[in-house]
Design an enzyme around this catalytic site. Structure first.
Site, PDB file in Angstrom:
ATOM      1  CG  ASN A 251     103.669  27.267 -72.616  1.00 57.02           C
ATOM      2  OD1 ASN A 251     104.611  26.485 -72.680  1.00 57.02           O
ATOM      3  ND2 ASN A 251     102.797  27.254 -71.612  1.00 57.02           N
TER       4      ASN A 251
ATOM      5  NE  ARG B 174     104.895  23.696 -63.090  1.00 56.44           N
ATOM      6  CZ  ARG B 174     104.724  24.242 -64.276  1.00 56.44           C
ATOM      7  NH1 ARG B 174     105.427  25.302 -64.633  1.00 56.44           N
ATOM      8  NH2 ARG B 174     103.835  23.742 -65.123  1.00 56.44           N
TER       9      ARG B 174
ATOM     10  CD  GLN C  82     102.272  29.116 -59.951  1.00 54.57           C
ATOM     11  OE1 GLN C  82     103.227  29.750 -60.345  1.00 54.57           O
ATOM     12  NE2 GLN C  82     101.576  28.331 -60.757  1.00 54.57           N
TER      13      GLN C  82
ATOM     14  CG  HIS D 167     102.924  30.652 -63.771  1.00 55.94           C
ATOM     15  ND1 HIS D 167     102.689  29.369 -63.350  1.00 55.94           N
ATOM     16  CD2 HIS D 167     103.652  30.526 -64.912  1.00 55.94           C
ATOM     17  CE1 HIS D 167     103.245  28.511 -64.181  1.00 55.94           C
ATOM     18  NE2 HIS D 167     103.839  29.202 -65.143  1.00 55.94           N
TER      19      HIS D 167
END
Length: 338
Positions: free
Chosen positions: A113, A250, A279, A298
């Site tokens: 990604n 992060r 998260q 996210h």
């Protein structure tokens, strides 16, 4: 063999035909594993129910976007586990040292990604510098206050952009920013060659100098002991007043309260990113309501194209593991010594 995949929930899969990484689609692994005589369990559970599912599982699949915080206590309970796969990039939610001690290989889909996240970096840099979010909110609110929107809108051209970390994502971010005629500094553990620096349009700088002189700071490093809370109150105070931070790396790299206070005081002109800690982010997370933010959930690395790459990589890792073959080295985060 039992494979447990912990993926994000999808209440309306009919509306999301291209979403592969949900607990409904399961990266389209179900039939593939069933044909080979293996069991795939799909879930969004991350608590005690997950521990029960993992007691006899040999493979865990998790993601950075709906992470299983796989610490030493949880690892000890999963006595049959041999492989933990991150469907994406970034396995800091897994205690790799504890995993290796229990004979578990930790792997992720390297490179899956990087394009998506690099593009998201540029998107959020522009959103902050151009003051996009407040101007957009005026549309929904029925307002038309050009003075209010333009007061904090700037050109990106001519600014100094500092990139912390110049790996696959940081490098692609730099390439995409070259056309904006910005000065680009970078700080990384390993310096690039002069030829690479020229190609990317970057110049190496010590971290302190980068922070003192950059108008925009883009974070592209993994979460480690050295980067945890890298942006605390002291470091943010050392930055150029009115700078912007974009952190798609992060959430725990930044101190949440320090960032909020800096956005409130104007020390930071804005903060954006899509990574939070923990998260999913709780409803009262300080970044949800702080001023000058352009946060998203996210999802930067979960474009439709990235999900295909992630699914293909997870299948490759699984097929090799189930055939008794080693996982490719570029996918391995940590592994027991043979």
């Amino acid at each position: 063999m039992k494979v447990v995949a912990v993926l994000y929930p999808d209440d309306n899969p009919d509306r999301h035909p291209d979403v592969l990484a949900s607990a409904v689609r399961g990266l389209d692994l179900g039939d593939h594993l069933a044909d080979a005589g293996h069991e795939l369990v799909l879930t969004s559970e991350t608590g005690e129910k997950l521990d029960e599912l993992l007691t006899d599982a040999e493979v865990l699949i998790t993601t950075p976007f709906w992470p299983v915080y796989f610490d030493a206590d949880r690892i000890a309970k999963a006595s049959s586990l041999k492989l933990a796969i991150t469907a994406g990039i970034g396995s800091d939610h897994i205690d790799s040292d504890a995993a290796v001690e229990h004979g578990i290989t930790v792997a992720e889909v390297t490179g899956s990604n990087v394009v998506a996240v690099a593009e998201h970096n540029v998107l959020q840099i522009l959103a902050l510098v151009r003051n996009f979010v407040p101007a957009h909110e005026q549309v929904a609110n029925g307002d038309w206050d050009v003075a209010e929107a333009s007061q904090e809108a700037h050109d990106l051209e001519g600014k100094t952009v500092g990139i912390i970390g110049l790996g696959a994502i940081g490098g692609r971010t730099a390439l995409r920013l070259k056309g904006f005629d910005v000065t680009m500094l970078y700080h990384a553990r390993h310096r690039r060659s002069p030829a690479e620096e020229a190609t990317l349009g970057v110049r190496y700088a010590r971290l302190d100098h980068l922070l003192e002189t950059s108008d925009v700071v883009c974070v592209a490093v993994p979460l480690t002991d050295g980067s945890r809370a890298l942006f605390n109150a002291e470091r943010i105070a050392s930055m150029k007043k009115g700078a912007w931070i974009v952190n798609t790396a992060r959430g725990a790299i930044a101190d949440a309260d320090a960032v909020r206070e800096a956005c409130e005081s104007g020390q930071l002109a804005g903060y954006a990113g899509d990574t939070w800690y923990p998260q999913p982010a709780p409803a009262d997370h300080p970044w949800r309501t702080m001023p000058r933010n352009a946060m998203t959930i996210h999802y930067s690395g979960m474009t439709v194209e990235s999900q295909v790459k992630i699914a293909d990589g997870v299948r490759e890792i699984l097929d090799l593991f189930l055939a008794g073959e080693p996982v490719p080295e570029d996918y391995v985060v940590a592994a027991p010594q043979e």
